[in-house]
Scaffold this motif. Structure first.
Motif, PDB file in Angstrom:
ATOM      1  N   CYS A 322       0.191   5.373  10.970  1.00  0.00           N
ATOM      2  CA  CYS A 322      -0.804   4.445  10.437  1.00  0.00           C
ATOM      3  C   CYS A 322      -2.003   5.202   9.876  1.00  0.00           C
ATOM      4  CB  CYS A 322      -1.305   3.520  11.546  1.00  0.00           C
ATOM      5  SG  CYS A 322      -0.682   1.860  11.395  1.00  0.00           S
ATOM      6  N   ARG A 323      -2.458   6.177  10.643  1.00  0.00           N
ATOM      7  CA  ARG A 323      -3.622   6.931  10.170  1.00  0.00           C
ATOM      8  C   ARG A 323      -3.277   7.745   8.932  1.00  0.00           C
ATOM      9  NH1 ARG A 323      -8.950   8.757  11.944  1.00  0.00           N
ATOM     10  NH2 ARG A 323      -9.430  10.433  10.501  1.00  0.00           N
ATOM     11  N   GLY A 324      -2.115   8.392   8.958  1.00  0.00           N
ATOM     12  CA  GLY A 324      -1.692   9.204   7.814  1.00  0.00           C
ATOM     13  C   GLY A 324      -1.575   8.362   6.561  1.00  0.00           C
ATOM     14  N   CYS A 325      -0.963   7.197   6.724  1.00  0.00           N
ATOM     15  CA  CYS A 325      -0.750   6.300   5.588  1.00  0.00           C
ATOM     16  C   CYS A 325      -2.090   5.854   5.018  1.00  0.00           C
ATOM     17  CB  CYS A 325       0.086   5.114   6.076  1.00  0.00           C
ATOM     18  SG  CYS A 325      -0.001   3.651   5.065  1.00  0.00           S
ATOM     19  N   LEU A 326      -3.012   5.481   5.912  1.00  0.00           N
ATOM     20  CA  LEU A 326      -4.311   5.016   5.413  1.00  0.00           C
ATOM     21  C   LEU A 326      -5.102   6.136   4.767  1.00  0.00           C
ATOM     22  CD1 LEU A 326      -5.546   2.309   7.881  1.00  0.00           C
ATOM     23  CD2 LEU A 326      -5.441   2.178   5.407  1.00  0.00           C
ATOM     24  N   SER A 327      -4.970   7.345   5.339  1.00  0.00           N
ATOM     25  CA  SER A 327      -5.687   8.477   4.777  1.00  0.00           C
ATOM     26  C   SER A 327      -5.231   8.698   3.327  1.00  0.00           C
ATOM     27  CB  SER A 327      -5.420   9.706   5.650  1.00  0.00           C
ATOM     28  OG  SER A 327      -5.945  10.830   5.053  1.00  0.00           O
ATOM     29  N   ARG A 328      -3.910   8.619   3.100  1.00  0.00           N
ATOM     30  CA  ARG A 328      -3.393   8.790   1.733  1.00  0.00           C
ATOM     31  C   ARG A 328      -3.894   7.680   0.807  1.00  0.00           C
ATOM     32  NH1 ARG A 328       0.961  10.312   4.735  1.00  0.00           N
ATOM     33  NH2 ARG A 328       1.988   8.307   4.614  1.00  0.00           N
ATOM     34  N   ARG A 329      -3.927   6.465   1.351  1.00  0.00           N
ATOM     35  CA  ARG A 329      -4.384   5.336   0.524  1.00  0.00           C
ATOM     36  C   ARG A 329      -5.857   5.506   0.123  1.00  0.00           C
ATOM     37  NH1 ARG A 329      -1.080   0.602   0.864  1.00  0.00           N
ATOM     38  NH2 ARG A 329       0.772   1.022   2.106  1.00  0.00           N
ATOM     39  N   VAL A 330      -6.655   5.992   1.092  1.00  0.00           N
ATOM     40  CA  VAL A 330      -8.079   6.191   0.829  1.00  0.00           C
ATOM     41  C   VAL A 330      -8.266   7.263  -0.246  1.00  0.00           C
ATOM     42  CG1 VAL A 330     -10.214   7.068   1.881  1.00  0.00           C
ATOM     43  CG2 VAL A 330      -8.833   5.382   3.114  1.00  0.00           C
ATOM     44  N   GLU A 331      -7.510   8.360  -0.099  1.00  0.00           N
ATOM     45  CA  GLU A 331      -7.609   9.449  -1.086  1.00  0.00           C
ATOM     46  C   GLU A 331      -7.200   8.959  -2.478  1.00  0.00           C
ATOM     47  OE1 GLU A 331      -8.556  12.735  -0.543  1.00  0.00           O
ATOM     48  OE2 GLU A 331      -8.935  12.406   1.594  1.00  0.00           O
ATOM     49  N   SER A 332      -6.230   8.040  -2.531  1.00  0.00           N
ATOM     50  CA  SER A 332      -5.716   7.573  -3.822  1.00  0.00           C
ATOM     51  C   SER A 332      -6.784   6.853  -4.644  1.00  0.00           C
ATOM     52  CB  SER A 332      -4.498   6.665  -3.634  1.00  0.00           C
ATOM     53  OG  SER A 332      -4.914   5.348  -3.303  1.00  0.00           O
ATOM     54  N   VAL A 333      -7.866   6.411  -4.008  1.00  0.00           N
ATOM     55  CA  VAL A 333      -8.952   5.800  -4.786  1.00  0.00           C
ATOM     56  C   VAL A 333     -10.180   6.712  -4.804  1.00  0.00           C
ATOM     57  CG1 VAL A 333      -8.237   3.382  -4.681  1.00  0.00           C
ATOM     58  CG2 VAL A 333      -9.519   4.330  -2.767  1.00  0.00           C
ATOM     59  N   GLY A 334      -9.937   8.015  -4.552  1.00  0.00           N
ATOM     60  CA  GLY A 334     -10.999   9.002  -4.708  1.00  0.00           C
ATOM     61  C   GLY A 334     -12.005   9.063  -3.573  1.00  0.00           C
ATOM     62  N   LEU A 335     -11.634   8.522  -2.417  1.00  0.00           N
ATOM     63  CA  LEU A 335     -12.558   8.534  -1.275  1.00  0.00           C
ATOM     64  C   LEU A 335     -11.962   9.377  -0.144  1.00  0.00           C
ATOM     65  CD1 LEU A 335     -13.403   4.724  -1.390  1.00  0.00           C
ATOM     66  CD2 LEU A 335     -14.831   6.583  -2.225  1.00  0.00           C
ATOM     67  N   HIS A 336     -12.742   9.605   0.913  1.00  0.00           N
ATOM     68  CA  HIS A 336     -12.264  10.447   2.007  1.00  0.00           C
ATOM     69  C   HIS A 336     -12.441   9.783   3.365  1.00  0.00           C
ATOM     70  CE1 HIS A 336     -11.943  13.522  -0.966  1.00  0.00           C
ATOM     71  NE2 HIS A 336     -13.203  13.313  -1.294  1.00  0.00           N
ATOM     72  N   LEU A 337     -11.374   9.829   4.129  1.00  0.00           N
ATOM     73  CA  LEU A 337     -11.422   9.282   5.491  1.00  0.00           C
ATOM     74  C   LEU A 337     -12.118  10.315   6.368  1.00  0.00           C
ATOM     75  CD1 LEU A 337     -10.160   6.698   6.586  1.00  0.00           C
ATOM     76  CD2 LEU A 337      -8.213   8.027   7.334  1.00  0.00           C
ATOM     77  N   VAL A 338     -13.152   9.927   7.095  1.00  0.00           N
ATOM     78  CA  VAL A 338     -13.854  10.910   7.913  1.00  0.00           C
ATOM     79  C   VAL A 338     -13.672  10.626   9.396  1.00  0.00           C
ATOM     80  CG1 VAL A 338     -15.570  11.546   6.189  1.00  0.00           C
ATOM     81  CG2 VAL A 338     -16.042   9.633   7.718  1.00  0.00           C
ATOM     82  N   SER A 339     -13.770  11.700  10.179  1.00  0.00           N
ATOM     83  CA  SER A 339     -13.654  11.575  11.632  1.00  0.00           C
ATOM     84  C   SER A 339     -15.074  11.537  12.166  1.00  0.00           C
ATOM     85  CB  SER A 339     -12.909  12.812  12.151  1.00  0.00           C
ATOM     86  OG  SER A 339     -12.708  12.691  13.526  1.00  0.00           O
ATOM     87  N   ASP A 340     -15.576  10.343  12.394  1.00  0.00           N
ATOM     88  CA  ASP A 340     -17.000  10.184  12.650  1.00  0.00           C
ATOM     89  C   ASP A 340     -17.159   8.833  13.350  1.00  0.00           C
ATOM     90  OD1 ASP A 340     -19.761  10.954  10.545  1.00  0.00           O
ATOM     91  OD2 ASP A 340     -19.804   9.399  12.062  1.00  0.00           O
ATOM     92  N   ARG A 341     -18.203   8.689  14.172  1.00  0.00           N
ATOM     93  CA  ARG A 341     -18.462   7.377  14.775  1.00  0.00           C
ATOM     94  C   ARG A 341     -18.671   6.319  13.704  1.00  0.00           C
ATOM     95  NH1 ARG A 341     -21.849   6.243  19.846  1.00  0.00           N
ATOM     96  NH2 ARG A 341     -22.894   4.784  18.456  1.00  0.00           N
ATOM     97  N   GLY A 342     -19.290   6.743  12.595  1.00  0.00           N
ATOM     98  CA  GLY A 342     -19.484   5.807  11.484  1.00  0.00           C
ATOM     99  C   GLY A 342     -20.447   4.689  11.793  1.00  0.00           C
ATOM    100  N   ASP A 343     -21.658   5.056  12.265  1.00  0.00           N
ATOM    101  CA  ASP A 343     -22.677   4.024  12.473  1.00  0.00           C
ATOM    102  C   ASP A 343     -23.232   3.589  11.122  1.00  0.00           C
ATOM    103  OD1 ASP A 343     -23.006   3.767  15.415  1.00  0.00           O
ATOM    104  OD2 ASP A 343     -23.326   5.925  15.267  1.00  0.00           O
TER     105      ASP A 343
END
Ligand code: SAM
Ligand code: FES
Length: 346
Positions: A322-343
């Motif tokens: 699930c994470r791998g798939c979403l990471s690829r999807r995020v990259e496909s629109v030019g964005l980056h999945l980050v490992s962060d609390r994300g406040d």
């Protein structure tokens, strides 16, 4: 170009009638593009190219409520019920932590089995083991005292969609024992207690009008939540709304842009429901202003049982997939999945 869209870009304090007009522009490709462009500028200004991720742990599908739209409502005799043990929940977190998640969302039906004591224990254990991680709860309406106890135990955030800000519409979605007033009271209490709060609603739920959506936007503007969750309504075969049409992807995407402009710093997920209605729904959501994705960390053996609506995606994959798939999807629109609390930014 519709004048109202221009007005909204200059000043977001529209009145209800004006919001209705703005919502009606959802069909105009030019307006959609104009608002999406501004939404992306704002997201970039506050969040750059980052997309935050939350690990969703659906820990119980028992529910004492009977919301007419929901597949796990208590009246659904066909739902196969499950509860995760504390150890199972901890194992989901461990798996998630290794995969880079720094926020865990504990979501479930309103299940009295998870008393205040049990919830406190679970929250404490997660926070002891992962002090740098955020714990988000999404377990419905509870008393101020319960919310206070969870907060003291370490819970940081709370997701409680208001579902609709229109009293008449609310009545058509919920049985008499529930009330919009109580839901709103809960949201206010959560804010008072210092939670980062998430409100939200389904797009295209039965009987929803443009006036209802205008009320939703006015309510969000007033509440100023740190997070807003919206996704299309999708019928579930075992509910009274089985034959109702699903909500529109186009309108959901448009509203994502509107909400980004209304509350520029808001955390806005591209939801699983959006991905269920359109195979590229989540990417499209990110491309119009969303900045959060919530992959599933629940054990695969229980995934299908947390069936809020038909054809829910991601019910067969392991968390890592699930994470791998979403990471690829995020990259496909030019964005980056980050490992962060994300406040949310201040
Ligand atoms: N029990 C908690 C609550 O009520 O806030 C959290 C769980 S509840 C299942 C989470 C969200 O699922 C609800 O706020 C609702 O908006 C969404 N949901 C439920 N049924 C849905 C449906 N048929 N289509 C789309 N979203 C749905
Ligand atoms: Fe309780 Fe849906 S009716 S989670």
């Amino acid at each position: 170009m519709e004048k109202i869209a221009q007005k909204f870009l200059e000043n977001q304090n529209l009145n209800k009638e004006e919001f209705v007009k703005l919502i009606r522009c959802a069909h105009d490709p030019e307006v959609r593009e104009l608002l999406a462009e501004r939404a992306l500028e704002l997201r970039k200004k506050y969040y750059g190219d980052k997309v935050y991720t939350r690990g969703l742990i659906e820990f119980t599908n028992y529910c004492k409520n009977n919301c007419y739209y929901c597949g796990i409502r208590r009246g659904n005799r066909n739902a196969k019920r499950y509860r995760l043990t504390e150890e199972e929940i901890l194992a989901c977190c461990e798996n998630g932590y290794e995969l880079g998640f720094r926020t865990f969302v504990l979501q479930g039906g309103e299940d009295p089995y998870y008393s205040d004591e049990r919830m406190e224990h679970i929250i404490r254990r997660i926070k002891e083991k992962y002090p740098e991680c955020a714990v988000t709860l999404s377990i419905g309406e509870r008393s101020m005292e319960s919310y206070q106890r969870f907060r003291k135990a370490g819970a940081d955030r709370y997701l409680l969609r208001h579902e609709t800000a229109d009293e008449t519409h609310y009545r058509t979605l919920h049985p008499e024992e529930m009330s919009l007033q109580n839901r709103m009271e809960c949201l206010k209490n959560l804010k008072i207690l210092g939670y980062q709060v998430g409100a939200g609603f389904m797009v295209g739920s039965p009987n929803q009008t443009e006036e209802c959506l205008a009320e939703d936007l006015l309510f969000l503007k007033e509440l100023e939540p740190q997070m807003v969750g919206i996704g299309p309504f999708i019928p579930h075969h075992d509910t009274a709304f089985a034959k109702e049409p699903a909500g529109s992807v186009e309108l959901t995407l448009y509203l994502l842009s509107v909400i980004r402009i209304l509350l520029p710093k808001v955390l806005l997920p591209a939801t699983t429901a959006l991905g269920t209605m359109d195979p590229r729904g989540r990417e499209k959501g990110l491309a119009v202003g969303a900045n959060v994705v919530m992959p599933n960390l629940s054990p695969v053996k229980n995934r299908k049982q947390y069936e809020l609506y038909d054809n829910k995606i991601c019910t067969g994959e392991e968390a890592a997939e699930c994470r791998g798939c979403l990471s690829r999807r995020v990259e496909s629109v030019g964005l980056h999945l980050v490992s962060d609390r994300g406040d949310a930014v201040e």
